[in-house]
Structure formats: C-alpha cells, structure tokens
Design a protein around this motif. Structure first.
Motif, short mmCIF file in Angstrom:
data_model
loop_
_atom_site.label_atom_id
_atom_site.label_comp_id
_atom_site.label_asym_id
_atom_site.label_seq_id
_atom_site.Cartn_x
_atom_site.Cartn_y
_atom_site.Cartn_z
N VAL A 51 -7.06 0.48 6.34
CA VAL A 51 -7.32 0.47 7.78
C VAL A 51 -6.88 -0.87 8.35
CG1 VAL A 51 -9.06 0.72 9.58
CG2 VAL A 51 -9.30 2.00 7.44
N ILE A 52 -5.96 -0.83 9.32
CA ILE A 52 -5.46 -2.06 9.95
C ILE A 52 -5.40 -1.84 11.46
CG2 ILE A 52 -4.13 -2.79 7.94
CD1 ILE A 52 -1.63 -1.73 9.31
N ASP A 53 -5.22 -2.90 12.20
CA ASP A 53 -5.17 -2.77 13.66
C ASP A 53 -3.89 -2.08 14.12
OD1 ASP A 53 -7.65 -3.94 14.04
OD2 ASP A 53 -6.83 -5.96 14.26
N GLY A 54 -2.77 -2.40 13.47
CA GLY A 54 -1.51 -1.78 13.88
C GLY A 54 -0.37 -2.27 13.02
N THR A 58 1.71 9.14 1.36
CA THR A 58 0.76 8.66 2.36
C THR A 58 0.87 9.45 3.67
OG1 THR A 58 0.96 6.42 1.44
CG2 THR A 58 0.02 6.60 3.64
N VAL A 59 -0.27 9.62 4.31
CA VAL A 59 -0.36 10.12 5.67
C VAL A 59 -0.76 8.94 6.55
CG1 VAL A 59 -1.58 11.65 7.27
CG2 VAL A 59 -0.99 12.45 4.97
N SER A 60 0.01 8.65 7.60
CA SER A 60 -0.40 7.61 8.56
C SER A 60 -1.12 8.28 9.72
CB SER A 60 0.81 6.81 9.06
OG SER A 60 1.65 7.61 9.86
N PHE A 70 0.83 -1.20 0.00
CA PHE A 70 0.00 0.00 0.00
C PHE A 70 0.87 1.26 0.00
CE2 PHE A 70 -2.25 3.34 2.41
CZ PHE A 70 -3.36 3.50 1.60
N LEU A 71 1.91 1.27 0.81
CA LEU A 71 2.74 2.46 0.92
C LEU A 71 3.51 2.75 -0.37
CD1 LEU A 71 4.11 2.04 4.55
CD2 LEU A 71 2.29 3.54 3.75
N ARG A 72 3.72 1.72 -1.19
CA ARG A 72 4.42 1.93 -2.46
C ARG A 72 3.55 2.59 -3.52
NH1 ARG A 72 6.82 -3.26 -1.34
NH2 ARG A 72 5.21 -4.30 -2.57
N THR A 112 -4.20 7.45 2.77
CA THR A 112 -4.20 7.41 4.24
C THR A 112 -4.09 5.98 4.74
OG1 THR A 112 -5.76 9.28 4.16
CG2 THR A 112 -5.37 8.26 6.31
N LEU A 113 -3.13 5.77 5.62
CA LEU A 113 -3.00 4.51 6.35
C LEU A 113 -3.50 4.76 7.77
CD1 LEU A 113 -1.91 1.60 6.80
CD2 LEU A 113 0.29 2.64 7.40
#
Length: 396
Positions: free
Chosen positions: A288-291, A235-237, A229-231, A266-267
């Motif tokens: 969207v992930i837990d961590g 991105t803004v986390s 995803f970041l590639r 957005t992550l």
C-alpha cells in the motif's frame, strides 16, 4: 510563440497540460501553465501560475457526490470556480499569449483569447461539446440514444449559465471583449481507442494522449520499492485517483481478497484516499503506497483496477494491460464502456455493490482480455499525441 495553457480540476486534468507545456518549452516556445493548487503533478522546470483554486480541498469537503456538490454550491463550488474563471483572466493579462490552450472548466478562456488577440484552442479530455450521432456526450446518459445522441451535447452550455456572474466579472477585468471562437478542439485521446466520428467537423482533432518525455522528477527510492514488489509475482493494481467517496477500506479489502483467491498479489495506490486496506488483511502479498506513475506500474501488472479517468484509462491501454473499471461519476462510465468496447476491460463494476465475488469475476474477465490488450497497447504507445497537438497549435 507565447503559449498560455489554462487547466483546472484534479491530477488527470493537469497532467496532459504539463506534458504539453514541457514539449512546447523544449521546442523553444515561451510557455506559461496556469494550474490549480495541490494537483500532485510534477511541475518542476515549468513556468507556472496558480489559479488559487484547490480541487483536492473541494473534493475533500464534498466527496464526489453530485447531490453534495449542489448542497455546497454556494460555499464550496462557486468560490472554486470563481478562482478559476477570474484567476485565469488575471493570469492572461499578466502574461499575454499568441495562443491560449484551455481546459473546458476555464470558462473565461474565450474572453481571454479575445482580449489578448490570441488564437484559442479548446481542449477536451473527453467528448462533451462536439455533437455526434455515434455516442452521447460523456457524463450525460449511460446508453446509446441513436439519432438523439446529438441532443445530449447541449448539456455543456449549462455550466456557462451557472457561472454567469463569474464570467461577467472576468469579462469586466479583461475590458469586456466579445468571446473568441476556438480555432480548433484538441482531444488528447487515441483514435485507436475512440475512432473519430464521421460527423465531426474538420476542426476536431483526436491527437492521441499527451504524455511526458520522461524528464520529470523521479522518486527513485519509492520507484525501487514498487519495482521490487512487482517482480515478486503476478499483481493486480488498485487505485482510484482523486475519487474518495464511500469506504476505501471496503473497496481495497474486496480486491485484496479476490486477488488472493487467484494467487495474485495486490498493489494498492491510495491516491486522494479512494483505496486502502485494513491492517488485518495486509501481508507480504500486499503493498500500500500513496501513488506511483501509471507508466511505471501498469506495464508490470496483470490487471489494472481504476476509476476510469481519461488519463488513467489510456495509460492502461498504452501499457497493454487489461482493466477493471469502477466508475464514480462524470466521464468515467464513458471510459468504462469505451474500454469494454475495445475488448481491453471487464464489464464495469458498481462501486456501491462491490463484493469479493464481483471483484473476482471482473478480474477473471479482465485476464481473458490480455491478448487484445497486448495487441492494442503498442499501437497506442506508438502515437505522439503531444507532438501532434503542438503541430496543430504552431500551424494556427
């Protein structure tokens, strides 16, 4: 040496101790790490002992509101702290130690060290007990009081007074020793981020952050998803760790909308429930992930939005990534001001008045900090705070 590491609190309170335990164990020391339950930290390969306290459950019961904490003091806060104070004493008796390294929440640590005849090393992830004229104690007042800053450090004694009963119980369990003074205070903070105050005693040491050596367990499938995803674009986390008060959907929605307006994806890291995104706002530009590991994520994002916990704040600086800090409580406003003062963060945002416009303005301001963040990051990353702390402990 036999080392007893005692820590309590949320993930940010446990991670540095786990990193120190791994380094000490690798270097041949006999290490016991006493921890709360359900911290979310990888403790594989470590000799751990449970304090029987669950800070995640405590936060779930009362949020992060000081008012709610006072209302639930007898039913929630006091039992949790009793588990820490008395549980740590029992662990000390069971395991023994030549040196006790303790988080300030473990109020019985001076009694434990005295009973074991061990050196005591106090640990402060943020300055709260060592008086200085240069800034007020974290978590007290949000502004500089000049010469009166030193007075704010008296607030630390209030905790011991609140839990006199539990401390007395721990002392009886240990045989009633007089508490032992700390040999030194270790602060896992980079001096590049917080310059050492000139009026601190020689026993106070800014070691640099305590971070792992990369030998922890890895979620390869989850890491691959995040990396892919970041590639795909800038991105803004967005993640607030253990802070779960308020409306997580509204917070996530504000930053997703603000990021989209600027062509950023957005992550969102849910953490303990502090951030999320409504279904209608999700899309290919939102994950969207837990961590996920800060050391994995932060170097690959353009802006890190977070609550300003000590470990998270330093991880963003170490990665060379500018921050937007939305502080909730305690030491977080201190870190928000400190990062802003270093030129690596936007002005702090109020979580109570968070809008798309304000989130967007903060992202813009953070992006203008990229050059300074890129300069400071390698200096902080080059520090070996974990090794420095262990050297001080070994020297006694």
């Amino acid at each position: 040496m036999r080392l007893l590491l005692l820590t309590a609190g949320s993930r940010g309170d446990v991670e540095p101790f786990a990193a120190l335990a791994r380094r000490a164990q690798r270097d041949g020391h006999d290490v016991t790490l006493a921890v709360p339950d359900n911290s979310g930290v990888d403790l594989s390969g470590l000799d751990t002992a449970s304090l029987g306290a669950d800070f995640q459950a405590m936060i779930a019961a009362q949020g992060t509101s000081v008012r709610q904490a006072m209302r639930n003091f007898a039913s929630v806060v006091r039992p949790t702290m009793r588990a820490v104070i008395v549980g740590a004493a029992q662990i000390g008796l069971d395991h023994g130690a030549d040196a006790v390294i303790a988080h300030p929440k473990v109020l019985s640590a001076p009694h434990i060290a005295a009973r074991l005849g061990a050196q005591l090393f106090a640990v402060e992830t943020v300055p709260t007990t060592i008086p200085t004229r240069e800034f007020p104690a974290a978590g007290t007042v949000p502004f500089d009081l000049g010469p009166l800053n030193r007075l704010t450090y008296r607030a630390g004694g209030a905790a011991a007074a609140m839990f006199r009963r539990e401390l007395a119980e721990a002392a009886r369990l240990l045989g009633g020793p007089q508490p032992r003074a700390a040999r030194a205070t270790l602060l896992p903070i980079s001096p590049q981020i917080l310059p050492r105050p000139v009026d601190w005693p020689a026993s106070a040491h800014l070691t640099g952050a305590w971070v792992g050596d990369g030998d922890q367990a890895v979620d390869e499938e989850g890491d691959a998803t995040v990396a892919a995803f970041l590639r795909t674009g800038p991105t803004v986390s967005v993640g607030f760790g253990s802070m779960a008060q308020g409306d997580p959907l509204a917070r996530g929605a504000a930053f997703v909308a603000a990021s989209r307006e600027r062509g950023l994806q957005t992550l969102v890291l849910r953490g303990w429930g502090g951030a999320d995104v409504p279904p209608e706002l999700r899309g290919d530009d939102v994950l969207v992930i837990d961590g996920a590991s800060h050391d994995q994520v932060f170097p690959l994002v353009d802006v890190a939005v977070h609550h300003g916990g000590a470990g998270t704040a330093q991880a963003a600086v170490r990665a060379g990534t500018p921050s937007v800090v939305v502080p909730f409580l305690a030491d977080q406003p201190f870190w928000a001001r400190t990062l802003r003062g270093c030129g690596v963060a936007a002005d702090p945002l109020s979580r109570r008045h968070l809008t798309v416009r304000r989130a967007g303005g903060a992202i813009d301001q953070a992006l203008r900090c990229r050059r300074r963040a890129a300069e400071l990051g390698p200096l902080v990353a080059a520090e070996d705070g974990t090794g420095r702390a262990l050297e001080l402990i070994e020297a006694g």
